[in-house]
Design an enzyme around this catalytic site. Structure first.
Site, short mmCIF file in Angstrom:
data_model
loop_
_atom_site.label_atom_id
_atom_site.label_comp_id
_atom_site.label_asym_id
_atom_site.label_seq_id
_atom_site.Cartn_x
_atom_site.Cartn_y
_atom_site.Cartn_z
N GLY A 56 0.75 -1.54 -0.11
CA GLY A 56 -0.10 0.02 -0.10
C GLY A 56 0.84 1.45 -0.27
O GLY A 56 2.72 1.41 0.10
N GLY A 57 -0.10 2.36 0.48
CA GLY A 57 1.05 3.34 -0.09
C GLY A 57 1.52 3.73 1.37
O GLY A 57 2.63 4.43 1.19
N GLY A 59 2.58 1.43 3.92
CA GLY A 59 3.73 0.00 4.42
C GLY A 59 3.45 -1.27 3.19
O GLY A 59 2.56 -1.44 2.37
N ALA A 60 4.41 -2.06 3.46
CA ALA A 60 4.03 -3.48 2.45
C ALA A 60 4.19 -4.21 3.87
O ALA A 60 4.37 -4.22 4.75
CB ALA A 60 4.73 -3.92 2.04
N LYS A 78 5.84 -6.62 8.37
CA LYS A 78 6.30 -5.62 8.24
C LYS A 78 6.61 -4.10 8.07
O LYS A 78 7.80 -4.19 8.85
CB LYS A 78 4.87 -4.97 9.36
CG LYS A 78 3.98 -3.90 8.09
CD LYS A 78 2.71 -3.57 9.21
CE LYS A 78 1.71 -2.47 8.58
NZ LYS A 78 0.25 -2.16 9.66
N ASP A 180 -10.45 1.58 13.49
CA ASP A 180 -10.50 0.88 12.07
C ASP A 180 -10.65 -0.77 11.72
O ASP A 180 -10.03 -1.78 11.21
CB ASP A 180 -8.85 0.98 10.99
CG ASP A 180 -8.85 0.54 9.48
OD1 ASP A 180 -9.14 0.62 8.82
OD2 ASP A 180 -7.86 -0.12 8.97
#
Length: 484
Positions: A56-57, A59-60, A78, A180
């Site tokens: 993603g913008g 993290g990976a 992560k 979230d």
């Protein structure tokens, strides 16, 4: 052994090292570097990345193994991977990443929250990379369950709530707010069907601030409470709001924007699912616009769910008809278990094919009707083929025409233009028309045709046989999938 490079934009991230196939070398070697970009591959000196999970913008995440454990235990790595961030935004991103590690270290003591295993930085040239290593949960998310099986029954959703509300109580008592909660961040472990709450990157710590703190705008659209979307103060009831939206998604299989009526500014799920009165009222109270009108804690929600009395509420002014929706119970394992971190991007809708015959996913009365139609179809087609069929399909030209019609039906079936229900209606109506027409206009050819009562008996026998066979196939399928 193959090792995956975690540097963003590495042109050839997959590296193969034959010398690491030896167990002794794998345990003793100091470091390995990417043959393409020179990035260190043994993260923190011990974690070997196997494959990417999601990007993603911000993290990976990657699936990795710990080489310092006897069984090369799996874990999730992560990486902080901000793209297009300014210097000021990068500072905030690092602070949030460090906060996630701090929160996980504290909250990971709960058995339904993945443990934090490590947190470290890796230097490669002028670049700094921040890593967080977390316990790997071998299972699948609630989002994937709904995509593969459809809506979940009320009893199963209540089970999920009773399992996760104590987790929210634990988080809130620790002075944190998740912020979230959504189906993609709730996972069911395959081994024991335990529910886990994932992804604490958006956690807000409110310890020492009785009235909450300002939200930084991190939430998933559709699941965030009104105060969260405005960037206002967040509360424990903010998580309860998102949890209620998650439950609605599970109960209906519909996205939040399909369930919220903007013209009346209220949630409307009655047209998709009919819930028990108490549960219905509990969800309404969790979804109140004002935080003060909601339950103040997850413990209060648990108490309300256990109570036989309904939660007082104002009934919706608009009554909409209830449309029956098929609901399935949760079954594990599913064919494709997801790793610990699910991708943030939407997934494609599940295909029409199911792991069991389509008829078995319907209600029992529908199964009996469908099975009886199967018998009708088989009997009528047999009668037509042994009477009209023999008389009409005698020449090669007629045979080719008949084959072309059947091929057309098959092509429509494969292309999903003609589904199972349409095929039943089409073939059965065509068969009925052929038989009735034959009886009226070609009585001579139908002298040996059985009477209707006899046909109904044959169809009933064929239908019950079809149900028995399909039930047997279903049992075989379940046994096979339980072994996969």
């Amino acid at each position: 052994m193959d090792i995956y490079c975690t540097r963003p934009n590495c042109t050839k991230p997959l590296n193969s090292f034959a010398d690491l196939d030896s167990g002794n070398t794998l345990k003793t070697i100091t470091q390995k570097f990417c043959t393409s970009c020179g990035m260190p591959l043994l993260l923190g000196g011990r974690y070997i990345v196997e494959s990417p999970i999601a990007r993603g913008g911000f993290g990976a995440t990657f699936l990795a193994r710990d080489r310092y454990t006897p069984a090369m235990k799996r874990c999730v790595v992560k990486l902080l991977q901000p793209i297009g961030f300014t210097s000021a935004q990068m500072v905030v991103a690092k602070q949030m990443f460090e906060r996630e590690a701090t929160v996980l270290e504290d909250l990971g003591t709960h058995p339904q929250i993945p443990d934090l295993l490590a947190y470290f930085e890796v230097q490669s040239g002028q670049d700094e990379f921040f890593y967080l290593v977390q316990e790997f949960v071998d299972g699948f998310t609630l989002e994937q369950i709904v995509e593969q099986h459809g809506a979940i029954a009320e009893a199963d959703v209540l089970e999920i709530m009773h399992s996760l509300l104590p987790v929210l109580t634990f988080i809130h008592d620790k002075g944190s707010i998740h912020r979230d909660i959504k189906p993609a961040n709730i996972m069911v472990r395959k081994s024991d069907q335990s529910y886990f709450l994932l992804d604490f990157g958006a956690v807000k710590q409110v310890a020492g601030v009785a009235q909450g703190q300002k939200s930084t705008g991190i939430f998933t659209p559709g699941y965030g409470a009104p105060e969260q979307m405005r960037g206002d103060t967040v509360f424990p009831s903010t998580d309860l709001y998102a949890f209620a939206v998650t439950c609605l998604f599970l109960l209906t299989g519909k996205e939040p924007d399909e369930l919220f009526d903007v013209s009346y500014n209220k949630w409307q799920w009655d047209r998709f699912v009919k819930l028990s009165p108490n549960f219905n009222n509990v969800l309404h109270k969790m979804l109140e616009s004002a935080p003060s009108d909601r339950f103040t804690s997850a413990a209060d929600v648990l108490q309300a769910l256990s109570s036989q009395a309904s939660v007082p509420m104002v009934q919706p002014s608009v009554q909409t008809p209830v449309k029956p929706a098929h609901q399935t119970s949760i079954q594990v394992p599913v064919p494709v278990p997801l790793p610990n971190f699910a991708p943030a991007v939407p997934k494609p809708a599940a295909s029409r094919s199911q792991k069991t015959p389509w008829l078995l996913s319907a209600s029992i009365p529908t199964q009996f009707i469908g099975a009886f139609l199967l018998g009708v179809e088989a009997m009528l087609l047999w009668q037509v083929s042994t009477t009209v069929g023999i008389a009409v399909i005698g020449t090669p030209a007629n045979l080719i025409s008949f084959a072309a019609v059947l091929l057309g039906i098959i092509l429509l079936r494969i292309s999903s233009i003609l589904d199972n229900k349409d095929l039943f209606v089409f073939v059965n109506l065509l068969s009925f028309a052929a038989v009735w027409g034959g009886q009226i206009f070609a009585k001579v050819q139908f002298q040996n045709f059985p009477n209707w009562i006899e046909i109904a008996q044959y169809c009933g026998i064929a239908g019950f046989s079809a149900i028995a066979l399909m039930a047997a196939f279903r049992l075989i399928f379940q046994l096979l999938y339980s072994l996969l």
